[in-house]
Write a protein that holds these residues in place. Structure first.
Motif, PDB file in Angstrom:
ATOM      1  N   THR A  65      -2.380   5.841  15.475  1.00 49.18           N
ATOM      2  CA  THR A  65      -0.972   6.193  15.504  1.00 49.18           C
ATOM      3  C   THR A  65      -0.168   5.069  16.118  1.00 49.18           C
ATOM      4  OG1 THR A  65       0.537   8.024  15.931  1.00 49.18           O
ATOM      5  CG2 THR A  65      -0.890   7.399  17.748  1.00 49.18           C
ATOM      6  N   CYS A  72      -2.954   3.230  10.410  1.00 52.72           N
ATOM      7  CA  CYS A  72      -3.526   2.721   9.160  1.00 52.72           C
ATOM      8  C   CYS A  72      -2.475   2.661   8.039  1.00 52.72           C
ATOM      9  CB  CYS A  72      -4.673   3.621   8.730  1.00 52.72           C
ATOM     10  SG  CYS A  72      -5.268   3.252   7.071  1.00 52.72           S
ATOM     11  N   THR A  96      -7.752   4.497  20.076  1.00 48.81           N
ATOM     12  CA  THR A  96      -6.527   3.694  20.121  1.00 48.81           C
ATOM     13  C   THR A  96      -6.557   2.864  21.402  1.00 48.81           C
ATOM     14  OG1 THR A  96      -5.316   5.326  18.838  1.00 48.81           O
ATOM     15  CG2 THR A  96      -3.999   3.867  20.211  1.00 48.81           C
ATOM     16  N   LEU A 127       0.826  -1.225   0.000  1.00 48.92           N
ATOM     17  CA  LEU A 127       0.000   0.000   0.000  1.00 48.92           C
ATOM     18  C   LEU A 127       0.852   1.264   0.000  1.00 48.92           C
ATOM     19  CD1 LEU A 127      -2.740  -1.069   2.589  1.00 48.92           C
ATOM     20  CD2 LEU A 127      -3.160  -0.377   0.232  1.00 48.92           C
ATOM     21  N   ILE A 134      -9.211  10.291  -2.224  1.00 40.82           N
ATOM     22  CA  ILE A 134     -10.167  11.384  -1.998  1.00 40.82           C
ATOM     23  C   ILE A 134      -9.762  12.594  -2.839  1.00 40.82           C
ATOM     24  CG2 ILE A 134     -11.204  12.885  -0.249  1.00 40.82           C
ATOM     25  CD1 ILE A 134     -10.624  10.653   1.799  1.00 40.82           C
ATOM     26  N   VAL A 159     -14.236   6.841  10.889  1.00 43.59           N
ATOM     27  CA  VAL A 159     -14.962   8.036  10.442  1.00 43.59           C
ATOM     28  C   VAL A 159     -16.464   7.781  10.617  1.00 43.59           C
ATOM     29  CG1 VAL A 159     -15.369   9.628   8.527  1.00 43.59           C
ATOM     30  CG2 VAL A 159     -13.147   8.490   8.745  1.00 43.59           C
ATOM     31  N   ALA A 178     -11.793  -2.646   5.264  1.00 48.07           N
ATOM     32  CA  ALA A 178     -10.842  -1.606   5.719  1.00 48.07           C
ATOM     33  C   ALA A 178     -10.659  -0.540   4.646  1.00 48.07           C
ATOM     34  CB  ALA A 178      -9.494  -2.228   6.065  1.00 48.07           C
ATOM     35  N   SER A 179     -10.732  -0.962   3.370  1.00 48.12           N
ATOM     36  CA  SER A 179     -10.453  -0.006   2.301  1.00 48.12           C
ATOM     37  C   SER A 179     -11.654   0.889   1.989  1.00 48.12           C
ATOM     38  CB  SER A 179     -10.022  -0.744   1.030  1.00 48.12           C
ATOM     39  OG  SER A 179     -11.125  -1.416   0.456  1.00 48.12           O
ATOM     40  N   VAL A 193     -10.021  -6.877   4.158  1.00 43.94           N
ATOM     41  CA  VAL A 193      -9.298  -5.814   3.447  1.00 43.94           C
ATOM     42  C   VAL A 193     -10.292  -4.920   2.690  1.00 43.94           C
ATOM     43  CG1 VAL A 193      -7.612  -5.336   1.631  1.00 43.94           C
ATOM     44  CG2 VAL A 193      -7.181  -7.178   3.256  1.00 43.94           C
TER      45      VAL A 193
HETATM   46  C1  HEM Z   1     -10.130   7.986   5.258  1.00 39.51           C
HETATM   47  C2  HEM Z   1      -9.914   6.693   5.152  1.00 39.51           C
HETATM   48  C3  HEM Z   1      -9.325   5.835   6.216  1.00 39.51           C
HETATM   49  C4  HEM Z   1      -9.265   6.018   7.573  1.00 39.51           C
HETATM   50  C5  HEM Z   1      -9.773   7.217   8.385  1.00 39.51           C
HETATM   51  C6  HEM Z   1      -8.628   4.842   8.136  1.00 39.51           C
HETATM   52  C7  HEM Z   1      -8.389   4.655   9.487  1.00 39.51           C
HETATM   53  C8  HEM Z   1      -7.857   3.504  10.033  1.00 39.51           C
HETATM   54  C9  HEM Z   1      -7.680   3.272  11.441  1.00 39.51           C
HETATM   55  C10 HEM Z   1      -8.058   4.253  12.558  1.00 39.51           C
HETATM   56  C11 HEM Z   1      -7.148   2.038  11.578  1.00 39.51           C
HETATM   57  C12 HEM Z   1      -6.813   1.326  12.885  1.00 39.51           C
HETATM   58  C13 HEM Z   1      -5.544   1.858  13.460  1.00 39.51           C
HETATM   59  C14 HEM Z   1      -5.403   1.488  14.915  1.00 39.51           C
HETATM   60  O1  HEM Z   1      -5.936   0.488  15.318  1.00 39.51           O
HETATM   61  O2  HEM Z   1      -4.780   2.261  15.637  1.00 39.51           O
HETATM   62  C15 HEM Z   1      -6.972   1.475  10.255  1.00 39.51           C
HETATM   63  C16 HEM Z   1      -6.456   0.213   9.997  1.00 39.51           C
HETATM   64  C17 HEM Z   1      -6.309  -0.293   8.720  1.00 39.51           C
HETATM   65  N1  HEM Z   1      -6.543   0.345   7.529  1.00 39.51           N
HETATM   66 FE1  HEM Z   1      -7.292   2.206   7.307  1.00 39.51          FE
HETATM   67  N2  HEM Z   1      -8.302   3.974   7.125  1.00 39.51           N
HETATM   68  C18 HEM Z   1      -8.704   4.535   5.936  1.00 39.51           C
HETATM   69  C19 HEM Z   1      -8.560   4.011   4.676  1.00 39.51           C
HETATM   70  C20 HEM Z   1      -7.907   2.833   4.380  1.00 39.51           C
HETATM   71  C21 HEM Z   1      -7.670   2.340   3.038  1.00 39.51           C
HETATM   72  C22 HEM Z   1      -8.071   3.032   1.732  1.00 39.51           C
HETATM   73  C23 HEM Z   1      -7.041   1.150   3.153  1.00 39.51           C
HETATM   74  C24 HEM Z   1      -6.609   0.305   1.997  1.00 39.51           C
HETATM   75  C25 HEM Z   1      -6.597  -0.971   1.925  1.00 39.51           C
HETATM   76  C26 HEM Z   1      -6.890   0.879   4.590  1.00 39.51           C
HETATM   77  C27 HEM Z   1      -6.315  -0.254   5.150  1.00 39.51           C
HETATM   78  C28 HEM Z   1      -6.218  -0.505   6.492  1.00 39.51           C
HETATM   79  C29 HEM Z   1      -5.759  -1.760   7.040  1.00 39.51           C
HETATM   80  C30 HEM Z   1      -5.324  -2.986   6.230  1.00 39.51           C
HETATM   81  C31 HEM Z   1      -5.808  -1.645   8.443  1.00 39.51           C
HETATM   82  C32 HEM Z   1      -5.449  -2.703   9.478  1.00 39.51           C
HETATM   83  C33 HEM Z   1      -3.999  -2.592   9.812  1.00 39.51           C
HETATM   84  C34 HEM Z   1      -3.520  -3.647  10.781  1.00 39.51           C
HETATM   85  O3  HEM Z   1      -4.337  -4.350  11.382  1.00 39.51           O
HETATM   86  O4  HEM Z   1      -2.323  -3.702  10.925  1.00 39.51           O
HETATM   87  N3  HEM Z   1      -7.411   1.935   5.296  1.00 39.51           N
HETATM   88  N4  HEM Z   1      -7.409   2.400   9.320  1.00 39.51           N
END
Ligand code: HEM
Length: 512
Positions: A447, A452, A371, A133, A462, A496, A294-295, A291
């Motif tokens: 963080t 993320c 968090t 990514l 976006i 969000v 999450a995306s 996935v």
């Molecule tokens: C505005 C859009 C997005 C926001 C606000 C966002 C926010 C977050 C947050 C808050 C987490 C968890 C972090 C934590 O636990 O501290 C997360 C995890 C994750 N996000 Fe995003 N995300 C966004 C878009 C995306 C996109 C486009 C992808 C693409 C695939 C993505 C992939 C992931 C993945 C794979 C995780 C899990 C990571 C892990 O478990 O190690 N996110 N995201």
């Protein structure tokens, strides 16, 4: 009512076994101030879930910045002073972030444990995500996304609309359709024989119809997502269960193999699922569903809020339009036809500080992630000159919405100010509290170790959506003075927040 139920349900995610001993904890020396709550076991889960911000502010006033509350059988230590955040994010030795994430994913999506310690897979998913990514992979992802956005957003409009026709639509629905289809095609590729031709072929129309069906299932499943994270069994929700199974079927390896232009993220995950895991076919598909969720689940509301604030704010609109046209001109691109996709490379996308600030400000106002870390053992948490004893299995939680809405950090915090994050001469702006410079002031993407991995891609997506909107369409709200929708609290803690109501808007093509 469902909203309230789901909201307090989110807090149940903090709950371990239902057989947890019902007992009232007594505060020991050097532990943070403690509130057990009114209900045995549940403690303050209901009050917290109904309005986390109000609940935390009240406790903060009463106890100061650090306090403990019983929520659904767990003791949660809230740290509300942003200057203490780094202490938590650096206590790697005593605090675990993975277990909680792994367990939540397995519960909600229905796959087996993805914790390598449990023996079902040896894949290090964090590594897979970072590798596919970010860096070079992000360049390919962003190129594919631009092409797909053009195909989904611009081409059908150009085919259907005369340039004088206004089309009326709902803004959330519009963002949802466009971002879901383009994001899905970018990650999971296109069906064979549907390569983007000049005229929408019948194969392409059939593919679009299938993706929109996937979207309907996604919405059905996503609606009950907070309840699943809370630990409620999916069998309580018949339609959502069937939606989840249909989503997983669409993502079975045998079906993904019928697609081309699949992203490196998904093709590598397919390979690692096949070589490093003992998951069965449905479980593998469910890891892809995680996935997909999450995306999309945060990106869709984030696109809505950014577009809404932009369209409603004429000075933001003017500044963003000028910036987008400057970048387009510097790139040597011209909008001459809706048929030819424009291309903006990563460097050009990175050179848009006004759009960056608009997106950041919209996310500050709409995100409510939490968090969470779990104490691996009894230990002493040092916060500046104070220290607190923490017991094994207790939870330490940061709720960044408190700092996003703090008037000392962000004057007039509930107002959208498009240039709030614009530093001088393109430098990153600094933020202060009590005259001290803050390290942590903006956390919609979490963080520390669990931040993320898709954040750079998300911001690009976006930005690309907004640039196409600005280049190709005139856009207006039906009611220019429409009230800003409230934040739906049912997903508080998960990312969000969605708006409680949709917004009517209209658009028309503005081609030469
Ligand atoms: C505005 C859009 C997005 C926001 C606000 C966002 C926010 C977050 C947050 C808050 C987490 C968890 C972090 C934590 O636990 O501290 C997360 C995890 C994750 N996000 Fe995003 N995300 C966004 C878009 C995306 C996109 C486009 C992808 C693409 C695939 C993505 C992939 C992931 C993945 C794979 C995780 C899990 C990571 C892990 O478990 O190690 N996110 N995201």
């Amino acid at each position: 009512m469902l909203t309230l139920f789901l909201t307090w349900g989110v807090m149940m995610m903090l709950c371990g076994s239902l057989w947890y001993v019902l007992g009232v904890r007594k505060r020991r020396p050097r532990e943070p101030p403690l509130e057990n709550g009114i209900l045995p076991y549940f403690g303050y889960a209901l009050q917290f879930g109904a309005n986390p911000l109000k609940f935390l502010r009240e406790r903060q006033k009463k106890h100061g910045p650090t306090f403990t509350c019983q929520l659904a059988g767990k003791y949660v230590h809230f740290l509300t002073d942003p200057f203490s955040y780094h202490a938590v994010l650096q206590q790697g030795r005593h605090l675990d972030w993975k277990k909680f994430h792994f367990a939540t994913s397995a519960k909600a999506f229905g796959h087996g444990s993805i914790d390598p310690n449990d023996g079902f897979t040896t894949e290090n998913m964090q590594q897979t995500f970072t590798r596919t990514l970010q860096g070079n992979a992000l360049t390919f992802l962003s190129e594919a996304m631009m092409e797909n956005l053009h195909y989904v957003m611009v081409e059908p409009s150009a085919e259907k609309m005369n340039s004088n026709d206004w089309v009326t639509d709902k803004l959330y629905e519009f963002c949802c359709r466009v971002m879901f289809e383009s994001g899905f095609l970018t990650l999971f590729g296109t069906e064979f024989n549907t390569h983007h031709d000049k005229v929408l072929s019948s194969n392409q129309q059939a593919q679009r119809a299938r993706i929109l069906r996937v979207l309907e299932n996604f919405k059905e499943f996503d609606q009950i997502f907070p309840a699943l994270v809370a630990g409620l069994p999916i069998h309580l929700f018949k339609n959502a269960y069937s939606a989840r199974e249909k989503l997983a079927e669409a993502l079975l390896h045998e079906n993904l193999k019928k697609r081309e232009n699949i992203s490196e993220l998904i093709s590598l995950r397919m390979y690692l699922n096949d070589t490093l895991s003992t998951f069965d076919d449905m479980e593998k598909a469910k890891t892809h569903l995680a996935v997909l969720w999450a995306s999309q689940a945060n990106t869709i509301p984030a696109t809505f809020w950014t577009s809404f604030y932009l369209i409603r704010n004429p000075s933001a609109m003017k500044a963003a339009t000028e910036e987008a046209h400057r970048v387009l001109e510097n790139a040597g691109e011209k909008i001459c036809s809706s048929r030819k996709p424009i291309s903006l490379n990563r460097k050009q996308l990175d050179d848009m500080p006004i759009l960056d600030s608009i997106i950041k400000e919209a996310l500050r106002l709409s995100s409510a992630s939490m968090t969470v870390r779990v104490a691996k053992e009894n230990f002493t948490l040092q916060l500046g000159s104070d220290s607190y004893n923490i017991r094994k299995d207790d939870i330490i939680a940061l709720y960044p919405q408190l700092l996003h809405f703090d008037p000392e950090i962000y004057p007039d915090p509930m107002t959208f100010k498009f240039d709030r994050y614009l530093g001088e001469n393109g430098e990153e702006k600094t933020f202060y509290r009590n005259g001290r410079k803050l390290k942590y002031y903006y956390m919609p993407f979490g963080t520390g170790l669990a931040k993320c991995p898709g954040r750079l891609f998300a911001i690009n997506e976006i930005k690309q959506f907004l640039t196409l909107l600005l280049f190709y369409f005139e856009v207006e709200l039906i009611d220019k003075n429409v009230k800003c929708p409230s934040l739906d609290q049912s997903r508080a803690g998960l990312g969000v927040l969605q708006p409680t109501n949709d917004i009517d808007f209209k658009y028309r093509l503005k081609l030469p």
